[in-house]
Design an enzyme around this catalytic site. Structure first.
Site, PDB file in Angstrom:
ATOM      1  CB  ALA A  20      -0.938  -0.009   1.204  1.00 43.94           C
ATOM      2  NE  ARG A  22       6.872   1.366  -4.236  1.00 48.31           N
ATOM      3  CZ  ARG A  22       7.377   0.611  -5.210  1.00 48.31           C
ATOM      4  NH1 ARG A  22       7.240   0.976  -6.460  1.00 48.31           N
ATOM      5  NH2 ARG A  22       8.022  -0.492  -4.910  1.00 48.31           N
ATOM      6  CB  SER A 143      -1.842  -8.715 -14.800  1.00 45.55           C
ATOM      7  OG  SER A 143      -1.445  -8.058 -16.000  1.00 45.55           O
ATOM      8  CE1 TYR A 156       3.156  -8.732 -12.659  1.00 45.74           C
ATOM      9  CE2 TYR A 156       2.140  -8.702 -14.842  1.00 45.74           C
ATOM     10  CZ  TYR A 156       2.214  -8.218 -13.542  1.00 45.74           C
ATOM     11  OH  TYR A 156       1.356  -7.222 -13.136  1.00 45.74           O
ATOM     12  CB  ALA A 157       2.155 -14.342 -18.209  1.00 45.10           C
TER      13      ALA A 157
END
Ligand code: NAP
Length: 249
Positions: A20, A22, A143, A156-157
């Site tokens: 939390a 940014r 995402s 990441y995927a």
């Protein structure tokens, strides 16, 4: 007749927002506090935790947490035992982008651990309190890359796609206990995470967004407020896409 004035109120809720300091997490923390929730936001450093507390004007609002560590999650939960979270937002995340042939094992593991294993740790830790309270909301930040893929983001995927399967499965496990579990899949949102993208690449990405602009943390916070609110009591196991039309399935 539902009380429409309370449809989006989070008063009486305690929300834990990881990451939390940014970007998206900071905005979610700010908006949840504005909606009446007691907010606990986490940072990886003591300085970051102090900034969260200052921003939210609440001395106990900022805590230190490394989502990649079992011990750190345990220490945080021990500290919250008097008032366990009724809402969990698994927001903390990192990227270590590389084409697969150049990706080091450590870069694969770090991203899976921080973005996916973290959800296992935190959901398990928060579920006990939610089961006892017979209510709860879990929101996992996935995402668009988890559904569409992206060259150079295999780690990441994989983590973000994994979060979607995890979200659907956990939703089925706890639906009868008054707990909902949903995912948000943001598109291209302007934060530190995307700040390293070259101007040319940014322009190309934005040219491909039907809404004609990059997303903001506030766009994502709105979706989180909805999923956490009484308005979404009957919504579980879904992925809410917040991407200006970039990907519509
Ligand atoms: P960001 O600006 O880079 O912020 C990342 C946050 O995660 C920071 O608060 C950071 O804390 C925290 N964090 C990093 N590693 C951590 C760890 N090991 N333990 C605990 N906290 C950790 O990212 P963002 O753009 O706001 O993204 C937030 C979430 O949305 C992520 O899950 C990201 O994958 C997802 N997302 C972002 C976009 C986008 O376009 N920006 C798109 C889709 C999905 P410190 O400040 O203390 O380091």
């Amino acid at each position: 007749m539902p009380d429409y004035s309370k449809l989006f109120s989070l008063s009486g809720e305690t929300v834990l927002v990881t990451g939390a300091t940014r970007g998206i997490g900071a905005e979610i923390a700010r908006q949840f506090a504005a909606a009446g929730a007691e907010v606990i936001g986490t940072a990886t450093t003591a300085g970051g935790a102090r900034k969260i507390a200052h921003r939210l004007n609440n001395a106990s609002a900022g805590k230190v947490l490394d989502v990649a560590s079992d011990e750190s999650v345990q220490a945080l939960m021990d500290g919250l035992s008097a008032r366990p979270p009724t809402i969990l937002v698994n927001n903390a995340g990192i990227t270590r982008d590389k084409l697969l042939l150049r990706m080091k094992p450590e870069e694969w593991r770090q991203v899976i651990n921080t973005n996916l294993d973290s959800a296992y740790r935190l959901c398990k830790a928060c579920l006990r309190g939610m089961l006892k309270a017979r209510r709860g909301r879990i929101i996992n930040l996935s995402s668009v890359v988890g559904v569409a893929g992206a060259a150079g983001q295999g780690n990441y995927a994989a983590a973000k796609a994994g979060l979607l399967g995890f979200t659907r499965s956990l939703a089925l496990e706890v639906a009868a206990r008054g707990i909902t579990v949903n995912a948000i899949a943001p598109g291209y949102i302007e934060t530190d995470m995307t700040a390293g993208v070259s101007a040319a690449r940014r322009d190309a990405v934005i040219a491909g967004i039907p809404a004609g602009r990059a997303g903001t943390p506030l766009d994502v916070a709105g979706a989180a407020i909805y999923l956490a609110s009484p308005a979404a009591a009957y919504v579980t196991g879904i992925t809410l896409h917040v991407n200006g039309g970039l990907w519509t399935g």
